[in-house]
Design a protein around this motif. Structure first.
Motif, PDB file in Angstrom:
ATOM      1  N   VAL A  60      48.485  62.835  53.569  1.00 16.88           N
ATOM      2  CA  VAL A  60      48.442  61.793  53.416  1.00 16.88           C
ATOM      3  C   VAL A  60      46.674  61.241  53.268  1.00 16.88           C
ATOM      4  N   TRP A  61      45.778  61.290  52.728  1.00 13.06           N
ATOM      5  CA  TRP A  61      44.476  60.559  52.788  1.00 13.06           C
ATOM      6  C   TRP A  61      44.620  58.784  52.426  1.00 13.06           C
ATOM      7  N   GLU A  62      44.458  57.896  53.249  1.00  9.09           N
ATOM      8  CA  GLU A  62      44.577  56.750  53.054  1.00  9.09           C
ATOM      9  C   GLU A  62      42.762  55.927  53.669  1.00  9.09           C
ATOM     10  N   ALA A  63      42.453  55.616  51.626  1.00  7.37           N
ATOM     11  CA  ALA A  63      41.178  54.421  52.075  1.00  7.37           C
ATOM     12  C   ALA A  63      41.637  53.638  53.619  1.00  7.37           C
ATOM     13  N   ASN A  64      39.843  52.915  54.791  1.00  8.46           N
ATOM     14  CA  ASN A  64      40.828  51.772  54.817  1.00  8.46           C
ATOM     15  C   ASN A  64      39.733  50.711  53.524  1.00  8.46           C
ATOM     16  N   ASN A  65      41.358  49.247  53.797  1.00  5.81           N
ATOM     17  CA  ASN A  65      40.597  48.389  53.035  1.00  5.81           C
ATOM     18  C   ASN A  65      40.754  47.101  53.346  1.00  5.81           C
ATOM     19  N   THR A  66      40.046  47.615  55.190  1.00  6.55           N
ATOM     20  CA  THR A  66      39.867  45.877  56.366  1.00  6.55           C
ATOM     21  C   THR A  66      39.345  44.849  56.159  1.00  6.55           C
ATOM     22  N   ALA A  67      39.057  44.092  55.780  1.00  2.56           N
ATOM     23  CA  ALA A  67      38.719  43.031  55.394  1.00  2.56           C
ATOM     24  C   ALA A  67      37.382  42.313  56.771  1.00  2.56           C
ATOM     25  N   THR A  68      36.349  42.099  56.253  1.00  2.00           N
ATOM     26  CA  THR A  68      35.852  41.586  56.614  1.00  2.00           C
ATOM     27  C   THR A  68      35.792  40.150  57.798  1.00  2.00           C
ATOM     28  N   LEU A  69      34.992  39.358  58.136  1.00  2.00           N
ATOM     29  CA  LEU A  69      35.700  37.988  58.745  1.00  2.00           C
ATOM     30  C   LEU A  69      34.876  37.023  57.260  1.00  2.00           C
ATOM     31  N   THR A  70      34.738  37.829  56.249  1.00  4.26           N
ATOM     32  CA  THR A  70      34.369  36.481  55.593  1.00  4.26           C
ATOM     33  C   THR A  70      34.967  36.953  54.279  1.00  4.26           C
ATOM     34  N   GLY A  71      36.184  38.253  54.381  1.00  8.26           N
ATOM     35  CA  GLY A  71      37.622  38.357  53.281  1.00  8.26           C
ATOM     36  C   GLY A  71      37.028  39.075  52.894  1.00  8.26           C
ATOM     37  N   LYS A  72      35.486  39.679  52.319  1.00 11.73           N
ATOM     38  CA  LYS A  72      34.745  41.120  51.484  1.00 11.73           C
ATOM     39  C   LYS A  72      35.537  42.200  52.163  1.00 11.73           C
ATOM     40  N   VAL A  73      35.725  42.853  51.573  1.00 12.49           N
ATOM     41  CA  VAL A  73      36.581  44.395  51.185  1.00 12.49           C
ATOM     42  C   VAL A  73      35.052  45.118  50.989  1.00 12.49           C
ATOM     43  N   LEU A  74      34.613  45.609  51.837  1.00 12.72           N
ATOM     44  CA  LEU A  74      33.778  47.134  51.916  1.00 12.72           C
ATOM     45  C   LEU A  74      34.395  48.589  50.863  1.00 12.72           C
ATOM     46  N   THR A  75      35.470  48.805  51.815  1.00 11.99           N
ATOM     47  CA  THR A  75      35.874  49.754  50.838  1.00 11.99           C
ATOM     48  C   THR A  75      37.638  49.659  51.280  1.00 11.99           C
ATOM     49  N   PRO A  76      37.994  50.227  50.082  1.00 14.17           N
ATOM     50  CA  PRO A  76      37.412  51.660  48.611  1.00 14.17           C
ATOM     51  C   PRO A  76      36.829  50.125  47.820  1.00 14.17           C
ATOM     52  N   THR A  77      35.254  50.762  47.147  1.00 11.22           N
ATOM     53  CA  THR A  77      34.334  49.604  46.232  1.00 11.22           C
ATOM     54  C   THR A  77      34.348  50.371  44.565  1.00 11.22           C
ATOM     55  N   ALA A  78      34.583  49.526  43.501  1.00 15.07           N
ATOM     56  CA  ALA A  78      34.407  49.755  42.458  1.00 15.07           C
ATOM     57  C   ALA A  78      33.356  49.320  41.767  1.00 15.07           C
ATOM     58  N   HIS A  79      32.571  49.918  41.203  1.00 17.77           N
ATOM     59  CA  HIS A  79      31.058  49.071  39.977  1.00 17.77           C
ATOM     60  C   HIS A  79      31.703  50.079  38.822  1.00 17.77           C
ATOM     61  N   HIS A  80      31.083  48.716  37.416  1.00 20.65           N
ATOM     62  CA  HIS A  80      31.560  49.860  36.047  1.00 20.65           C
ATOM     63  C   HIS A  80      30.494  48.748  35.541  1.00 20.65           C
ATOM     64  N   ARG A  81      29.258  49.317  35.319  1.00 22.54           N
ATOM     65  CA  ARG A  81      28.349  48.798  33.832  1.00 22.54           C
ATOM     66  C   ARG A  81      28.368  49.799  33.102  1.00 22.54           C
ATOM     67  N   ASN A  82      27.736  49.292  32.006  1.00 20.88           N
ATOM     68  CA  ASN A  82      28.174  50.150  30.706  1.00 20.88           C
ATOM     69  C   ASN A  82      29.153  51.076  30.676  1.00 20.88           C
ATOM     70  N   ALA A 107      31.416  58.672  33.105  1.00 30.99           N
ATOM     71  CA  ALA A 107      31.020  57.777  31.753  1.00 30.99           C
ATOM     72  C   ALA A 107      31.780  58.364  30.773  1.00 30.99           C
ATOM     73  N   GLY A 108      31.275  57.164  30.268  1.00 26.26           N
ATOM     74  CA  GLY A 108      32.031  56.516  29.051  1.00 26.26           C
ATOM     75  C   GLY A 108      33.569  55.867  29.541  1.00 26.26           C
ATOM     76  N   ALA A 109      33.382  55.425  30.571  1.00 25.50           N
ATOM     77  CA  ALA A 109      35.230  54.984  31.336  1.00 25.50           C
ATOM     78  C   ALA A 109      35.570  53.367  30.428  1.00 25.50           C
ATOM     79  N   THR A 110      35.844  52.540  29.362  1.00 24.59           N
ATOM     80  CA  THR A 110      35.327  51.938  28.171  1.00 24.59           C
ATOM     81  C   THR A 110      36.681  51.489  27.640  1.00 24.59           C
ATOM     82  N   LYS A 111      38.256  51.803  28.143  1.00 28.93           N
ATOM     83  CA  LYS A 111      39.696  51.879  28.330  1.00 28.93           C
ATOM     84  C   LYS A 111      40.556  52.628  28.893  1.00 28.93           C
ATOM     85  N   PRO A 112      41.828  51.968  29.495  1.00 29.16           N
ATOM     86  CA  PRO A 112      42.185  52.899  29.735  1.00 29.16           C
ATOM     87  C   PRO A 112      42.192  54.095  28.807  1.00 29.16           C
TER      88      PRO A 112
END
Length: 200
Positions: A60-82, A107-112
């Motif tokens: 099992v490999w699991e990503a760290n998803n601990t939030a910072t003191l401000t509540g922001k999760v540094l990982t995992p992250t997902a960015h989507h543009r065009n 690339a070309g990820a516009t829908k499920p």
């Protein structure tokens, strides 16, 4: 009157009086520094839970998803543009094995749908890159080492944008290397799933 009590009795009595105070301190420390949960595959969700996990060569490999003191999760992250989707995840400290980081670019990820993971040079589809500690070695999908990333939910316009889905792949080192227990000849990711709030 206290002076007439034996010293041993006074010592025990004072320890008994301090016991509730010590126990309450321990409870406070547990709340401040909670015990780490065991490494496990995250549930397959579509709610923006900020999770990513898989089996890597069976473990099992699991990503760290601990939030910072401000509540922001540094990982995992997902960015989507065009239509370009990029997912980045860094492992939890409790995870063992050679791979520390996993990156997907599609690339070309516009829908499920199902998106092929192969060589980075292709103009459509996508690829995966996996890094080991201190950048010792990179593994990547290619024309011969392939996989799929299946998007089951892609909400880019809602109040809380989310991308969720599954993945599986096989990747090999990007440079010649002598396989060892720490750096195997290939890595295989199975039962992969992710559910991440989108950054646009």
């Amino acid at each position: 009157m206290l002076a007439t009590l034996p010293a041993a009795f006074l010592k025990k009595a004072s320890l008994l009086l301090l016991l509730p105070l010590l126990l309450s301190c321990e409870d406070s420390l547990d709340k401040l520094y909670p015990k780490a949960q065991p490494v496990q595959l995250p549930a397959e969700t579509k709610t923006g839970a900020n999770v990513l996990g898989c089996r890597l060569n069976g473990d099992v490999w699991e990503a760290n998803n601990t939030a910072t003191l401000t509540g922001k999760v540094l990982t995992p992250t997902a960015h989507h543009r065009n239509g370009l989707l990029r997912i980045d995840a860094f492992r939890r400290l409790q995870v063992t094995g050679p791979v520390t980081n996993i990156h997907f670019t599609v690339a070309g990820a516009t829908k499920p749908g199902v998106y092929q993971l192969g060589a980075a040079e292709r103009k459509s589809g996508g690829f995966a890159m996996l890094e080991t500690a201190s950048g010792q070695l990179e593994y990547a999908t290619s024309a011969h080492q392939t996989g799929t990333l299946t998007i089951t939910r892609l909400d880019t316009t809602g109040a809380h944008p989310v991308v969720a889905g599954r993945f599986e792949l096989r990747a090999a080192p990007t440079q010649p290397t002598v396989p060892t227990a720490d750096l195997p000849a290939h890595v295989q990711l199975t039962e992969g799933r992710f559910d991440i709030q989108l950054n646009r």
